[in-house]
Design a protein around this motif. Structure first.
Motif, PDB file in Angstrom:
ATOM      1  N   HIS A  11      17.622  57.245  29.398  1.00  0.00           N
ATOM      2  CA  HIS A  11      18.154  58.566  29.749  1.00  0.00           C
ATOM      3  C   HIS A  11      19.132  59.067  28.680  1.00  0.00           C
ATOM      4  O   HIS A  11      19.015  60.206  28.198  1.00  0.00           O
ATOM      5  CB  HIS A  11      18.863  58.470  31.099  1.00  0.00           C
ATOM      6  CG  HIS A  11      19.473  59.750  31.570  1.00  0.00           C
ATOM      7  ND1 HIS A  11      18.844  60.612  32.438  1.00  0.00           N
ATOM      8  CD2 HIS A  11      20.674  60.339  31.279  1.00  0.00           C
ATOM      9  CE1 HIS A  11      19.612  61.658  32.667  1.00  0.00           C
ATOM     10  NE2 HIS A  11      20.739  61.509  31.973  1.00  0.00           N
ATOM     11  N   GLU A  12      20.073  58.215  28.310  1.00  0.00           N
ATOM     12  CA  GLU A  12      21.076  58.629  27.310  1.00  0.00           C
ATOM     13  C   GLU A  12      20.479  58.754  25.926  1.00  0.00           C
ATOM     14  O   GLU A  12      20.933  59.573  25.118  1.00  0.00           O
ATOM     15  CB  GLU A  12      22.228  57.630  27.311  1.00  0.00           C
ATOM     16  CG  GLU A  12      23.017  57.589  28.605  1.00  0.00           C
ATOM     17  CD  GLU A  12      23.591  58.949  28.976  1.00  0.00           C
ATOM     18  OE1 GLU A  12      23.975  59.708  28.056  1.00  0.00           O
ATOM     19  OE2 GLU A  12      23.657  59.249  30.182  1.00  0.00           O
ATOM     20  N   LEU A  13      19.461  57.950  25.634  1.00  0.00           N
ATOM     21  CA  LEU A  13      18.772  58.086  24.350  1.00  0.00           C
ATOM     22  C   LEU A  13      18.130  59.464  24.244  1.00  0.00           C
ATOM     23  O   LEU A  13      18.115  60.074  23.164  1.00  0.00           O
ATOM     24  CB  LEU A  13      17.713  56.990  24.217  1.00  0.00           C
ATOM     25  CG  LEU A  13      16.877  57.009  22.939  1.00  0.00           C
ATOM     26  CD1 LEU A  13      17.763  56.792  21.725  1.00  0.00           C
ATOM     27  CD2 LEU A  13      15.780  55.940  22.991  1.00  0.00           C
ATOM     28  N   LEU A  50      11.403  60.768  33.394  1.00  0.00           N
ATOM     29  CA  LEU A  50      10.056  61.069  33.885  1.00  0.00           C
ATOM     30  C   LEU A  50       8.988  60.442  32.991  1.00  0.00           C
ATOM     31  O   LEU A  50       8.002  59.879  33.483  1.00  0.00           O
ATOM     32  CB  LEU A  50       9.852  62.576  33.972  1.00  0.00           C
ATOM     33  CG  LEU A  50      10.683  63.310  35.033  1.00  0.00           C
ATOM     34  CD1 LEU A  50      10.488  64.815  34.913  1.00  0.00           C
ATOM     35  CD2 LEU A  50      10.316  62.840  36.430  1.00  0.00           C
ATOM     36  N   VAL A  51       9.182  60.530  31.686  1.00  0.00           N
ATOM     37  CA  VAL A  51       8.228  59.935  30.749  1.00  0.00           C
ATOM     38  C   VAL A  51       8.213  58.413  30.909  1.00  0.00           C
ATOM     39  O   VAL A  51       7.153  57.783  30.924  1.00  0.00           O
ATOM     40  CB  VAL A  51       8.571  60.331  29.301  1.00  0.00           C
ATOM     41  CG1 VAL A  51       7.699  59.561  28.309  1.00  0.00           C
ATOM     42  CG2 VAL A  51       8.390  61.827  29.099  1.00  0.00           C
ATOM     43  N   LEU A  52       9.413  57.830  31.037  1.00  0.00           N
ATOM     44  CA  LEU A  52       9.499  56.383  31.231  1.00  0.00           C
ATOM     45  C   LEU A  52       8.790  55.968  32.512  1.00  0.00           C
ATOM     46  O   LEU A  52       8.065  54.966  32.545  1.00  0.00           O
ATOM     47  CB  LEU A  52      10.964  55.947  31.270  1.00  0.00           C
ATOM     48  CG  LEU A  52      11.210  54.465  31.584  1.00  0.00           C
ATOM     49  CD1 LEU A  52      10.649  53.586  30.471  1.00  0.00           C
ATOM     50  CD2 LEU A  52      12.701  54.187  31.782  1.00  0.00           C
ATOM     51  N   GLY A  53       9.001  56.731  33.588  1.00  0.00           N
ATOM     52  CA  GLY A  53       8.350  56.418  34.857  1.00  0.00           C
ATOM     53  C   GLY A  53       6.839  56.459  34.761  1.00  0.00           C
ATOM     54  O   GLY A  53       6.146  55.589  35.294  1.00  0.00           O
ATOM     55  N   PHE A  57      12.794  53.582  39.943  1.00  0.00           N
ATOM     56  CA  PHE A  57      14.133  54.037  39.570  1.00  0.00           C
ATOM     57  C   PHE A  57      14.072  55.223  38.621  1.00  0.00           C
ATOM     58  O   PHE A  57      14.920  56.118  38.680  1.00  0.00           O
ATOM     59  CB  PHE A  57      14.913  52.893  38.920  1.00  0.00           C
ATOM     60  CG  PHE A  57      15.518  51.935  39.910  1.00  0.00           C
ATOM     61  CD1 PHE A  57      14.869  51.636  41.099  1.00  0.00           C
ATOM     62  CD2 PHE A  57      16.729  51.319  39.656  1.00  0.00           C
ATOM     63  CE1 PHE A  57      15.404  50.755  42.013  1.00  0.00           C
ATOM     64  CE2 PHE A  57      17.285  50.443  40.572  1.00  0.00           C
ATOM     65  CZ  PHE A  57      16.621  50.150  41.749  1.00  0.00           C
ATOM     66  N   ALA A  58      13.090  55.234  37.721  1.00  0.00           N
ATOM     67  CA  ALA A  58      12.975  56.341  36.771  1.00  0.00           C
ATOM     68  C   ALA A  58      12.734  57.653  37.497  1.00  0.00           C
ATOM     69  O   ALA A  58      13.388  58.667  37.218  1.00  0.00           O
ATOM     70  CB  ALA A  58      11.850  56.053  35.773  1.00  0.00           C
TER      71      ALA A  58
END
Length: 510
Positions: free
Chosen positions: A156-158, A214-217, A437-438
């Protein structure tokens, strides 16, 4: 009470760290201060903080390496975040009144029925449930919980950092907070430079974290469903399940029961091809109790009937009270059948009957050989013939819930002893937590609530957007922004308070 013990140990560790932090600051001030500045560590009560500027150059290189791809990606992120915001608001409002601690952390769930009654009409509802370790999350999975939060927070922070570099906003540093056991990453940006950006550029930076979640999820979900294929070289993933653990009090363990490492192929006439099939077959034993095709000669030779009687639950008993290995079987004669060679009820040894049967049936017409006999047992128990690879079958009389509560299985059956099922199970479980969690953190962060990205998005839209033409007075726009964020914060607060009380009640009831 395991959760209370774990938190007690964590708090004690923080107290010890705080004590030594104060001790070294008073006795070894200069070298200890140099150590803290060099490592970026800060020790506070129930909180650890790590801050660094070493990653700034890497983030700049990454953002300038693929500028066109990232530029297009962050544009999509703004659109999706703005579309997601009203949906998240509705979900938070609904969930603040419906939270029942049955789901995962901040996730979208679909539930059918009412009051847990499977016979009730299907009813679909969308809500957000929060997970609490030790309450509705197994305490032995708390490591996956922490790892998933850390991965999502860093990604998220990245996203904020990469978007900021593309908009020429300087990055002052990157860090990680550890509040008790909850990790939270952060990116420190030049706020003055950020506030000078135009509307769309600023939104790209603010929405980048939500978009990255969202992309990570999506990415981890694709990996999750592809895990069986990815591990197909090491495991059989569609040919039964393997027993990975048995609780000490499991009624299904024993000399003639299940053992760790058993490969289960089927339960009664239900074939098992994967982990979900295990639970489906257990459920099938309740919905379709087994009956067996048995020859007439076997019945005559093995009938141990005594004068029939009726139990309190209405079932017919035709076996002696001391004959625990046998059960009363009912002859499932067809209505148009004139066969009177066999009585309606017979007492037969359960294991012998199953081993000498020609197959399963529901009525006499399904038996190509013999006749159909159904054991007379109550609705809370069933007979399960569990077929194992290279081992004799396990025959268990009881409730399928005994298996779900006390037997752990995995769909990953190793092809070699070098890789245990736990290896693939751990990776798949971590992917599951990261995915859930994502999506959940994306929904929470887009909420107009103080401390979340949604607060800054709402402020940006109301102060820098086209709404200025309709509401030129800045004081009115600020008042609308304040009202929206206060209301959003209130509903999030209600949700958290409700979760706290439900968690406390659940812990105290254990």
């Amino acid at each position: 009470m395991e959760l209370v013990v774990i938190f007690g140990i964590v708090v004690l560790m923080y107290v010890v760290l705080l004590f030594f932090d104060g001790f070294f600051k008073s006795c070894m001030h200069y070298p200890y201060d140099a150590f803290l500045r060099g490592t970026g560590l800060t020790i506070k009560f129930l909180r650890l903080q790590w801050h660094t500027t070493a990653l700034n150059r890497s983030i700049v290189k990454l953002s300038t390496k693929y500028p066109k791809i990232l530029d297009c990606s962050f544009n999509i992120g703004v659109y999706l975040s703005l579309l997601l915001m009203p949906f998240a608001v509705v979900m938070i409002v609904v969930s603040s009144f419906q939270t029942n601690l049955h789901g995962q952390s901040a996730r979208v769930v679909t539930s059918g029925g009412t009051g847990g009654d499977p016979s009730a009409p299907a009813r679909r509802m969308v809500e957000i449930d929060l997970v609490v370790p030790g309450v509705n999350l197994p305490i032995n999975e708390i490591g996956y919980y922490i790892a998933a939060l850390a991965i999502n927070s860093i990604v998220h922070e990245l996203g904020h950092g990469l978007a900021a570099v593309l908009e020429d906003v300087p990055i002052k540093g990157f860090g990680l907070h550890m509040l008790l056991i909850i990790p939270m990453a952060y990116t420190q940006l030049d706020s003055d430079q950020l506030n000078t950006l135009r509307l769309w550029k600023k939104l790209r930076v603010l929405c980048a974290g939500i978009w990255h979640n969202l992309v990570l999820g999506l990415f981890t979900y694709l990996l999750f469903i592809s895990t069986p294929l990815l591990f197909s070289a090491l495991y059989h993933t569609s040919d039964g399940v393997i027993v990975t653990g048995l609780k000490n009090n499991s009624p299904m363990a024993g000399s003639r029961g299940l053992e760790q490492g058993d490969v289960i192929k089927s339960i009664n006439n239900c074939e098992i091809h994967h982990g979900e099939g295990w639970f489906e077959c257990l459920l099938h034993t309740i919905h379709s109790p087994p009956a067996y095709c048995v020859s007439t000669d076997f019945v005559h030779l093995n009938d141990e009937s005594v004068p029939m009687s009726h139990k309190n639950d209405g079932l017919i008993e035709c076996c002696g009270s001391e004959n625990t290995a046998s059960s009363c079987f009912e002859y499932m004669v067809d209505a148009n059948e004139d066969d009177v060679a066999l009585p309606q009820h017979m007492c037969l040894n359960i294991r012998k009957t199953i081993e000498n049967s020609f197959g399963y049936c529901q009525h006499n017409g399904q038996c190509s050989e013999g006749h159909c006999f159904k054991p007379s047992i109550n609705n809370y128990t069933t007979i399960m013939q569990i077929r194992r690879e290279s081992k004799p079958d396990v025959i268990y009389i009881g409730h399928p819930g005994d298996a779900t509560r006390t037997v752990q299985v995995s769909r990953f059956v190793p092809k070699t002893s070098l890789f245990a099922p736990r290896f693939a199970d751990s990776i798949q479980l971590l992917l599951k937590y990261v995915t859930v969690f994502a999506i959940g953190l994306a929904f929470i962060n887009v909420m107009p609530c103080y401390g979340f990205d949604g607060q800054h998005i709402v402020n940006t839209l109301l102060t820098d957007g086209t709404i200025q033409q309709r509401i030129p007075q800045k004081s009115k726009r600020d008042m609308i922004s304040l009202a929206v964020n206060v209301i959003g914060t209130l509903f999030v607060f209600i949700l958290l308070i409700k979760v706290f009380w439900l968690s406390l009640a659940r812990v105290l009831s254990v």
